[in-house]
Design an enzyme around this catalytic site. Structure first.
Site, PDB file in Angstrom:
ATOM      1  N   CYS A 212       2.328 -12.792   0.521  1.00  0.00           N
ATOM      2  CA  CYS A 212       1.571 -14.013   0.223  1.00  0.00           C
ATOM      3  C   CYS A 212       2.459 -15.120  -0.323  1.00  0.00           C
ATOM      4  O   CYS A 212       2.091 -16.302  -0.268  1.00  0.00           O
ATOM      5  CB  CYS A 212       0.454 -13.710  -0.774  1.00  0.00           C
ATOM      6  SG  CYS A 212      -0.747 -12.499  -0.188  1.00  0.00           S
TER       7      CYS A 212
ATOM      8  N   ALA B 156       0.823  -1.213   0.000  1.00  0.00           N
ATOM      9  CA  ALA B 156       0.000   0.000   0.000  1.00  0.00           C
ATOM     10  C   ALA B 156       0.853   1.258   0.000  1.00  0.00           C
ATOM     11  O   ALA B 156       0.614   2.192  -0.783  1.00  0.00           O
ATOM     12  CB  ALA B 156      -0.946   0.000   1.198  1.00  0.00           C
TER      13      ALA B 156
ATOM     14  N   ASP C  45      -3.405  -3.157   4.860  1.00  0.00           N
ATOM     15  CA  ASP C  45      -3.892  -4.090   5.874  1.00  0.00           C
ATOM     16  C   ASP C  45      -4.213  -3.432   7.208  1.00  0.00           C
ATOM     17  O   ASP C  45      -4.748  -4.092   8.107  1.00  0.00           O
ATOM     18  CB  ASP C  45      -2.852  -5.192   6.105  1.00  0.00           C
ATOM     19  CG  ASP C  45      -2.707  -6.121   4.915  1.00  0.00           C
ATOM     20  OD1 ASP C  45      -3.471  -5.961   3.942  1.00  0.00           O
ATOM     21  OD2 ASP C  45      -1.828  -7.001   4.950  1.00  0.00           O
TER      22      ASP C  45
END
Length: 457
Positions: A45, A12, A288
């Site tokens: 991830c 982000a 997040d």
């Protein structure tokens, strides 16, 4: 010249910095990003696949380095831990971790708070004992790999938590040759899908050789000589040389809360559609650490995923650079795999639909990924959840073998656009024997759900 400071150097934060830079020259806007770890713009991830050896090199997970950002006139400072955000003085205070903790003060006109999330760690996991790991950053992944490569190497791993990260890490440990126990407090792993679908996941994880223990709580750790030796559970102690936490994450909001930024009911930072923090001037947040809205229920949710983080950062950066963009919310789409079993979901589960007050029907079908006669056809189960009165598609889940999971994307689009299951029965989906049966599993499930809606009405 305006000054932009970014707190957090991953998806982000660096998406916001990049988009702001695209719209403003170095003479108009200076950009400084602080990152506590050693790396910027990487795939969290992908860490379980790096640990398991599927991804061979750490650097394959890194999208852009600080040197690459420097070429864009973005000053990305790794190993700088932000300790305070002073809104009155309009400055950020950070510690240079590789320079003796030297204090750095950076003024700002605009600030993007993109501190991400941290692994959920119950009190028993907050220990100085060697051998207990959360996995959220590349530094975390590197620490796990160092432990796995130690001499003597660990032989027994315990993964606590059976969500996405838990099952992925259990598979990674099996691939590394360890004996693995997966402990999950709930009655099934993967509580993000309905119990009948979660049972299929449990069977697949057990099929890898993992000792799956559901309905089991963790009470503490047994430590000997400063090293973890066992996990103490409601079902007795489980021996362990390494313990990995797969309990999910929580928004990293400590700095935001200390600065007086508003937190929402999810515990994450509140933002508007443009990723501005309400009640503040020039303060933005993304990733997040923020909450968003669920497009089905209209309620605030915290859904930490790299896809959302990158999109939210992009929206913030566009707006910072003088453009206009919004982030319209999420429908909760997610996929994962356990060996060759693929698991996907979007929208609401049955439990979530009940909690939101819906009356609904469900329909499940068994089908194949290709025409049944075509080589390589694999089984899959598709489950739809539809509102009783209207037939509005509320949620969908897929569990199957190769080529199953990405069918969830069409179902996510249907939910996003508020389609009914009856409308879906006429979808013009791609067909050829190597790719789908003549009746695609999605359409078959829609027909069955339509019948269920009509029967209820």
């Amino acid at each position: 010249m305006r000054r932009l400071v970014v707190v957090g150097g991953n998806a982000a934060g660096m998406s916001a910095a990049s988009q702001a830079r695209k719209r403003t020259g170095p003479g108009e806007l200076s950009i400084v990003a602080f990152e506590r770890g050693h790396f910027t713009s990487y795939s969290s991830c992908g860490i379980p696949y790096w640990i398991g050896g599927v991804v061979a090199e750490r650097d394959a997970l890194i999208s852009r380095t600080p040197a690459e950002f420097a070429k864009m006139s973005i000053d990305a400072r790794v190993r700088h831990e932000v300790t305070e955000i002073d809104l009155d003085r309009r400055e950020v205070v950070a510690r240079a971790l590789d320079d003796g903790g030297r204090e750095v003060r950076e003024p700002f006109d605009d600030l993007v708070y993109a501190a991400g999330a941290v692994p959920a760690a119950p009190p028993w996991a907050r220990t100085d004992a060697t051998g207990v790991y959360g996995v959220q950053t590349l530094d975390d992944g590197a620490a796990v790999l160092r432990a796995l490569d130690a001499d003597p190497a660990p032989r027994r791993a315990v993964v606590v938590g059976g969500g996405y990260i838990g099952v992925e890490l259990a598979e990674a440990m099996i691939q590394r040759g360890l004996a693995v126990t997966l402990i999950e407090k709930a009655a099934q792993p993967m509580s993000t899908v309905d119990p009948d679908m979660g049972a299929r996941v449990a069977d697949a994880v057990a099929g890898l050789g993992v000792d799956v223990r559901t309905g089991v709580g963790v009470d503490g750790l047994e430590v000997d000589g400063g090293r973890v030796r066992a996990v103490v559970t409601s079902d007795g102690p489980v021996e362990a040389d390494i313990v990995v936490l797969g309990l999910g994450v929580r928004p990293n909001t400590a700095l935001a809360e200390a600065a007086g930024l508003p937190l929402g009911p999810t515990g994450a930072v509140e933002v508007d559609l443009r990723m501005r923090v309400p009640g503040t001037d020039g303060i933005w947040a993304a990733g997040d650490c923020v909450q968003t809205v669920h497009r089905v229920t209209g309620r605030p949710v915290h859904v930490p995923l790299g896809t959302h983080a990158n999109k939210q950062g992009r929206v913030a950066g566009i707006n910072l650079g003088g453009g206009y963009a919004t982030f319209p919310g999420v429908v909760g789409t997610a996929v994962t795999k356990v060996c060759d079993l693929e698991v996907a979901r979007t929208g609401l589960t049955s439990a979530e639909a009940t909690a939101a007050g819906y009356r609904f029907v469900t329909a499940s079908i068994e089908s194949t990924s290709r025409a049944g006669y075509f080589p390589g056809a694999k089984p899959m189960c598709v489950k739809l959840i539809a509102e009783k009165r209207t037939g509005l598609l509320l949620g969908a889940q897929i569990v199957g073998r190769t080529e199953a999971a990405k069918r969830i994307d069409g179902l996510a689009i249907a939910i996003w656009n508020r389609m009914t299951v009856e409308e879906m029965t006429a979808l013009d989906l791609g067909y050829a024997p190597p790719y789908a049966p003549v009746w695609d599993p999605v359409v078959i499930a829609a027909r069955k759900a339509t019948d269920a809606v009509h029967a209820e009405n």
